[in-house]
Design a protein around this motif. Structure first.
Motif, mmCIF file in Angstrom:
data_model
loop_
_atom_site.group_PDB
_atom_site.id
_atom_site.type_symbol
_atom_site.label_atom_id
_atom_site.label_comp_id
_atom_site.label_asym_id
_atom_site.label_seq_id
_atom_site.Cartn_x
_atom_site.Cartn_y
_atom_site.Cartn_z
ATOM 1 N N ALA A 33 -36.266 -2.144 33.092
ATOM 2 C CA ALA A 33 -37.008 -1.131 33.773
ATOM 3 C C ALA A 33 -37.614 -0.098 32.746
ATOM 4 O O ALA A 33 -38.301 0.567 32.555
ATOM 5 C CB ALA A 33 -35.967 -0.615 34.456
ATOM 6 N N ALA A 34 -36.555 0.166 31.612
ATOM 7 C CA ALA A 34 -36.873 1.065 30.816
ATOM 8 C C ALA A 34 -37.996 0.665 29.914
ATOM 9 O O ALA A 34 -39.108 1.578 29.577
ATOM 10 C CB ALA A 34 -35.759 1.278 29.534
ATOM 11 N N GLY A 35 -38.201 -0.600 29.426
ATOM 12 C CA GLY A 35 -39.380 -1.231 28.770
ATOM 13 C C GLY A 35 -40.677 -0.874 29.864
ATOM 14 O O GLY A 35 -41.754 -0.483 29.197
ATOM 15 N N GLY A 36 -40.680 -1.160 30.955
ATOM 16 C CA GLY A 36 -41.838 -0.789 32.048
ATOM 17 C C GLY A 36 -42.210 0.547 31.801
ATOM 18 O O GLY A 36 -43.421 0.834 31.671
ATOM 19 N N ARG A 37 -41.245 1.420 31.992
ATOM 20 C CA ARG A 37 -41.665 2.830 31.980
ATOM 21 C C ARG A 37 -42.342 3.113 30.502
ATOM 22 O O ARG A 37 -43.227 4.077 30.382
ATOM 23 C CB ARG A 37 -40.190 3.775 32.393
ATOM 24 C CG ARG A 37 -39.868 3.538 33.648
ATOM 25 C CD ARG A 37 -38.896 4.635 34.052
ATOM 26 N NE ARG A 37 -37.693 4.711 33.056
ATOM 27 C CZ ARG A 37 -36.599 4.288 33.405
ATOM 28 N NH1 ARG A 37 -36.473 3.219 34.186
ATOM 29 N NH2 ARG A 37 -35.508 4.098 32.460
ATOM 30 N N ALA A 38 -41.756 2.701 29.749
ATOM 31 C CA ALA A 38 -42.300 2.985 28.209
ATOM 32 C C ALA A 38 -43.550 2.300 28.291
ATOM 33 O O ALA A 38 -44.542 3.116 27.693
ATOM 34 C CB ALA A 38 -41.413 2.229 27.240
ATOM 35 N N ALA A 107 -43.038 -1.180 23.492
ATOM 36 C CA ALA A 107 -42.150 -0.518 24.540
ATOM 37 C C ALA A 107 -40.532 -0.157 24.323
ATOM 38 O O ALA A 107 -40.388 0.693 24.412
ATOM 39 C CB ALA A 107 -42.223 -1.247 26.054
ATOM 40 N N LEU A 108 -40.121 -1.308 23.908
ATOM 41 C CA LEU A 108 -38.703 -1.246 23.284
ATOM 42 C C LEU A 108 -38.583 -0.075 21.868
ATOM 43 O O LEU A 108 -37.398 0.790 21.989
ATOM 44 C CB LEU A 108 -38.212 -2.290 23.004
ATOM 45 C CG LEU A 108 -37.832 -3.561 24.035
ATOM 46 C CD1 LEU A 108 -37.500 -4.826 23.364
ATOM 47 C CD2 LEU A 108 -36.862 -2.806 25.222
ATOM 48 N N PRO A 121 -29.548 0.619 21.318
ATOM 49 C CA PRO A 121 -29.147 -0.426 22.089
ATOM 50 C C PRO A 121 -29.957 -1.524 22.775
ATOM 51 O O PRO A 121 -29.450 -2.571 23.001
ATOM 52 C CB PRO A 121 -28.152 0.447 22.900
ATOM 53 C CG PRO A 121 -28.930 1.834 22.886
ATOM 54 C CD PRO A 121 -29.410 1.786 21.619
ATOM 55 N N ALA A 122 -30.958 -0.971 23.181
ATOM 56 C CA ALA A 122 -31.861 -1.837 24.002
ATOM 57 C C ALA A 122 -32.501 -3.069 23.158
ATOM 58 O O ALA A 122 -32.612 -3.988 23.521
ATOM 59 C CB ALA A 122 -32.998 -1.158 24.547
ATOM 60 N N VAL A 123 -32.547 -2.949 21.824
ATOM 61 C CA VAL A 123 -33.112 -3.730 21.035
ATOM 62 C C VAL A 123 -31.722 -4.877 20.503
ATOM 63 O O VAL A 123 -31.740 -5.902 20.641
ATOM 64 C CB VAL A 123 -33.936 -3.565 19.964
ATOM 65 C CG1 VAL A 123 -34.103 -4.464 18.631
ATOM 66 C CG2 VAL A 123 -34.911 -2.625 20.381
ATOM 67 N N ALA A 124 -30.684 -3.960 20.385
ATOM 68 C CA ALA A 124 -29.524 -4.508 19.507
ATOM 69 C C ALA A 124 -28.793 -5.608 20.518
ATOM 70 O O ALA A 124 -27.804 -6.447 20.125
ATOM 71 C CB ALA A 124 -28.618 -3.720 18.961
ATOM 72 N N PHE A 125 -29.030 -5.223 21.983
ATOM 73 C CA PHE A 125 -28.369 -6.064 22.723
ATOM 74 C C PHE A 125 -28.815 -7.534 22.862
ATOM 75 O O PHE A 125 -27.869 -8.289 23.304
ATOM 76 C CB PHE A 125 -28.593 -5.451 24.053
ATOM 77 C CG PHE A 125 -27.779 -5.991 25.371
ATOM 78 C CD1 PHE A 125 -26.423 -5.618 25.401
ATOM 79 C CD2 PHE A 125 -28.448 -7.183 26.163
ATOM 80 C CE1 PHE A 125 -25.619 -6.151 26.489
ATOM 81 C CE2 PHE A 125 -27.474 -7.507 27.298
ATOM 82 C CZ PHE A 125 -26.222 -7.189 27.222
ATOM 83 N N ASP A 126 -29.890 -7.946 22.495
ATOM 84 C CA ASP A 126 -30.171 -9.174 22.137
ATOM 85 C C ASP A 126 -30.100 -9.879 21.040
ATOM 86 O O ASP A 126 -30.419 -10.770 20.646
ATOM 87 C CB ASP A 126 -31.890 -9.338 22.506
ATOM 88 C CG ASP A 126 -32.076 -9.062 23.971
ATOM 89 O OD1 ASP A 126 -31.283 -9.519 24.944
ATOM 90 O OD2 ASP A 126 -33.055 -8.883 24.412
ATOM 91 N N LYS A 157 -34.043 5.704 27.994
ATOM 92 C CA LYS A 157 -35.173 6.670 28.429
ATOM 93 C C LYS A 157 -36.487 6.294 27.722
ATOM 94 O O LYS A 157 -36.322 5.808 26.636
ATOM 95 C CB LYS A 157 -35.079 8.370 28.079
ATOM 96 C CG LYS A 157 -33.643 8.715 28.426
ATOM 97 C CD LYS A 157 -33.233 10.283 28.184
ATOM 98 C CE LYS A 157 -32.125 10.762 28.669
ATOM 99 N NZ LYS A 157 -31.934 12.153 28.253
ATOM 100 N N ALA A 158 -37.500 6.498 28.864
ATOM 101 C CA ALA A 158 -39.014 5.931 28.376
ATOM 102 C C ALA A 158 -39.702 7.221 27.819
ATOM 103 O O ALA A 158 -40.714 7.175 27.211
ATOM 104 C CB ALA A 158 -39.637 5.223 29.257
#
Length: 849
Positions: A33-38, A107-108, A121-126, A157-158
């Motif tokens: 979702a955050a990536g889509g908003r971004a 986006a990330l 965290p969004a990138v590090a989670f993977d 947040k985006a």
């Protein structure tokens, strides 16, 4: 034992399943979702800077349109500016080709920047472990790391898009466009759509003011049609001419008023395409250039009119012309002669818009004159009276005294001619008849008039007429008056010594005066002068003469009238025996005061402009004088046979009236509702009543049969009973039927109708007899006295038949009927059971008594 996760996958998957599956799925949804908003924010930041110039360009177009700039620009500049707008929009639209869709990494990376969390965290989670390991401590640290990342994923947040418009438009000019749009939108008002369409609408020459063109059709005044205005709502393209042709009368004038410039032209074509010339009234040369000029066209047939400008048709009209038919005239009866010898013509005229004049054309048709005859006198002029000027349809009658004309007594051929406002003429079929002439009782006067006519119709017979005059005067002892003999000899010498036609014409006039003097002296000459004065006044009224001319013509007519009446009185004094013989108790009394009153009325009508009324009254005066002349010249011998038959018919009708009156009185007494039996009569038994009714029925039936026989007898004798007698017969038949049904009350009404119809029929027969005897009512002469009445309208003793139509003193039977009616009213009034409204009515009936 071995961990199942590690046994299934020795690389990363076994290690990543250290979190619960639900937590793992929720984490990935948050990251997606955050990536889509971004991605959306990144796309907006890339597209919006490209959209703003396009919107500003469209806004500028709307602002210019609503300001009305397109109507103020020339054609070339307008299309050039439209092309510039189109080019700019195309260039700005092509810039969208370089816009790239943001990728997941971008986006990330934006999420990581906008979130502000450490270690992304969004990138590090993977992220996986760099090397697989079985070290418990390492795995515990790795699970703690991922749990902390899961907690931080709630803060992703985006960020809002930041296209950087302030950097691109540091002066904020983009905000000026909406403001101007609002102002121009309000200022344009309801014309917004039209001003937008002006940008692409093909235009004519609008830079110049349209020329003022006025066009109308004026029908001829005599048609009574109003003008038709062509400009305004009526104008239309030439393509619609065949569908909407304007119907106008023949002779209508098309008037076109427009500027007199070289670029404007008018074309008129007939139905078959031939050009029609126009009458052009040029504009005032002293006026400005292009001042209005008038072009006129008189429509004779179906035509088309167009107005062109620089070769382009601006407006046009098609006209369907209604032709003006020529008038029609025809005689309604054969030409005849009045008792005084005047020509009487009756005719009918018709025209689509009205007849303005009519006349009779007379040519000689006397077989006694050869082909080489040379008439000394032209044929008489015969203008015809019209019932009303410009009358579309009607009948007229003309009485002209042509007895003094030299052609009187000759066989002529006459054609009636009528003329309308367009000078179109209509002719009747030729009629041959003998032109009425005055009847001369004196043989010598007749001979002189005959020779006069012979000389007038053929000048070549002058020698023959001179021989006849010499033979007439061969014995002077036969002339009672020397003046007659000397006049005839003078005529003879003037005839033999004539040197030209003018001398012969003077002999023609002289012979007429001699014949009049021989016949009855000054009276005939006075009558001739009176007719001439009447004709002069008629022409003065017809030609709208001035008041002075009318007054002179009236003075001449009064003088001629006085002279004629004086001559008439002198003749009566000289020959009282003839005057007594000609006296008729039924003849109309004509007093000089009546004539003077009519002359005053004619003069007043002529001076006040009532032309038709004056002509009508003059015709009535002429008719009165004709009747007076006819009565004077009529001899005592009349048609005694027909008069006796009419008198017998009148006597029979009088007897029938008496019998019908008696039958009605008896029937009235038989009605029980009227109490007609009264106290004076004995009541009748049913048998007696039936016998009385049968007698009444038989009497009524016999009277009806007698009336029918009288009608047949009258028709066989040439008399013309009117419809009143037939109506009386029908009423008698109805009364007979009612009596046969034993209803005397229902028979009284038809008997009364039969009685009145008998009286009307007898009166009509008496008037018919009076007309045949020359004593009836003539137009304009008043009403003749009734048969057998004195000048005051009273019944003379022992004269004629009483038709029951005169005023009389009530006799005994009338008194008895009145008494019976009053008794019946009083009897009904005494009946208390009758309605109040009926009793009030009966009381009002008895109030005068």
């Amino acid at each position: 034992m071995t961990d199942p996760a590690r046994e299934n996958d020795q690389n990363g998957p076994a290690i990543r399943r250290d979190l619960p599956p639900a937590a793992e799925a929720m984490a990935r949804r948050r990251i997606a979702a955050a990536g889509g908003r971004a991605q959306a924010a990144l796309l907006w930041e890339r597209v919006w800077p490209l959209i703003v110039p396009i919107l500003c360009t469209v806004g500028v177009f709307l602002i210019l349109s609503w300001l009305g700039i397109w109507t103020a620009l020339p054609e070339l500049a307008r299309f050039g500016l439209l092309g510039l707008f189109g080019t700019i929009l195309l260039f700005l639209a092509l810039r969208f080709r370089h816009v790239a869709w943001p990728g997941p990494d971008e986006a990330l990376a934006r999420v990581a920047r906008q979130s502000g969390e450490a270690h992304r965290p969004a990138v590090a989670f993977d992220d996986p472990l760099s090397h697989p390991t079985e070290d418990e401590l390492t795995l515990a640290l790795w699970r703690a790391h991922r749990l902390r990342l899961l907690e931080r994923l709630q803060q992703l947040k985006a960020g809002w898009p930041a296209p950087g418009m302030n950097r691109r438009d540091p002066y904020a000019l983009r905000f000026l466009v909406p403001l101007l749009l609002l102002v121009t939108f309000i200022a344009a008002g309801p014309d917004r759509g039209g001003r937008l369409a002006d940008a692409v609408r093909p235009t004519t020459i609008m830079a110049e003011a349209a020329p003022r063109i006025d066009a109308w059709v004026t029908p001829p005044a005599y048609t009574g049609h109003p003008p038709i205005f062509l400009t305004g709502d009526v104008n239309r393209p030439v393509a619609a001419e065949s569908e909407r042709a304007i119907t106008v009368p023949q002779g209508s004038t098309v008037t076109i008023r427009m500027p007199d410039t070289a670029d404007l032209g008018v074309t008129a074509l007939t139905k078959d395409g031939r050009p029609v010339p126009l009458d052009v009234a040029p504009a005032d040369k002293a006026g400005p250039t292009g001042a209005p000029a008038e072009r006129r066209l008189t429509l004779v047939g179906d035509s088309t009119v167009r107005i062109d400008r620089n070769g382009t048709t601006m407006m046009g009209w098609s006209f369907a012309v209604t032709p003006d038919e020529p008038p029609k005239i025809s005689p309604t009866r054969e030409p005849g002669a009045t008792a005084s010898g005047s020509l009487s013509l009756a005719y009918s005229v018709s025209d689509d818009y009205g007849v303005v004049s009519a006349k009779g054309l007379i040519v000689n048709a006397d077989p006694t004159t050869g082909d080489g005859a040379r008439p000394l006198v032209e044929a008489p002029e015969l203008p015809l009276n019209l019932p009303r000027l410009r009358m579309r349809e009607g009948t007229g009658e003309t009485i002209r005294d042509l007895s003094a004309h030299p052609w009187a007594g000759a066989k002529v051929r006459m054609t009636l001619v009528a003329t309308d406002e367009m000078n179109q003429t209509g002719e009747s079929a030729p009629i041959e008849f003998v032109l009425p002439a005055r009847r001369f009782n004196n043989p010598l006067a007749r001979a002189v008039v005959e020779q006069r006519r012979t000389l007038a119709l053929d000048a070549n017979k002058a020698g023959y007429v001179a021989m006849a005059l010499d033979a007439i005067t061969v014995d002077p002892s036969k002339f009672q008056q020397d003046g007659v003999y000397l006049s005839l000899r003078a005529a003879y010498h003037r005839l033999t010594g004539a040197r030209d036609d003018a001398d012969l014409v003077s002999v023609v006039d002289f012979l007429w005066e001699i014949a009049l003097g021989i016949e009855d002296g000054d009276l005939s000459l006075a009558a001739q002068d009176l007719r001439q004065a009447q004709e002069a006044l008629r022409k003065a009224i017809e030609n709208n003469a001035s008041d002075a001319e009318l007054e002179k013509a009236m003075q001449d007519l009064r003088a001629a009238m006085d002279k004629y009446l004086q001559a008439l009185a002198e003749q009566a004094q000289k020959n009282p025996q003839a005057n007594q013989q000609a006296a008729n108790p039924n003849a109309q009394m004509l007093r000089p005061e009546d004539l003077q009153k009519m002359l005053d009325q004619i003069e007043n009508l002529a001076k006040t402009g009532s032309k038709e009324a004056a002509q009508q009254m003059l015709s009535e005066l002429q008719q009165m004088m004709e009747n007076l002349e006819a009565g004077r010249s009529q001899q005592a011998q009349q048609q005694q046979g027909q008069q006796g038959e009419m008198n017998q018919a009148l006597d029979k009708l009088g007897e029938m009236i008496r019998r019908q009156q008696e039958l009605m009185d008896k029937t009235f007494k038989m009605d029980p509702d009227t109490d007609g039996s009264g106290a004076e009569q004995q009541p009748m038994t049913p048998q007696e009543r039936q016998q009385a009714l049968d007698a009444l029925r038989k009497g009524q039936q016999d009277l009806a049969q007698a009336l029918q026989d009288l009608q047949k007898q009258m028709e066989g004798q040439g008399m013309k009973p009117d419809g009143k007698l037939g109506q009386a017969g029908r009423s008698m038949g109805e009364a007979t039927d009612q009596l046969g049904q034993g209803q005397p009350g229902q028979a009284v009404g038809p008997q009364g109708e039969a009685l009145q119809a008998l009286r009307d029929g007898a009166r009509s027969l008496a008037e018919q007899m009076a007309r045949q005897n020359g004593t009836g009512t003539q137009p304009g002469t008043g009403t003749a006295r009734g048969q057998g009445q004195d000048p005051l309208g009273r019944r003379q003793q022992s004269r004629g038949t009483d038709l029951g139509s005169s005023v009389k003193v009530p006799d005994a039977i009338d008194t008895q009927r009145a008494r019976e009616i009053l008794d019946a009213i009083r009897k009904r009034l005494g009946d208390a059971a009758r309605p109040l409204i009926e009793r009030d009515y009966l009381e009002r009936l008895l109030e005068p008594y």
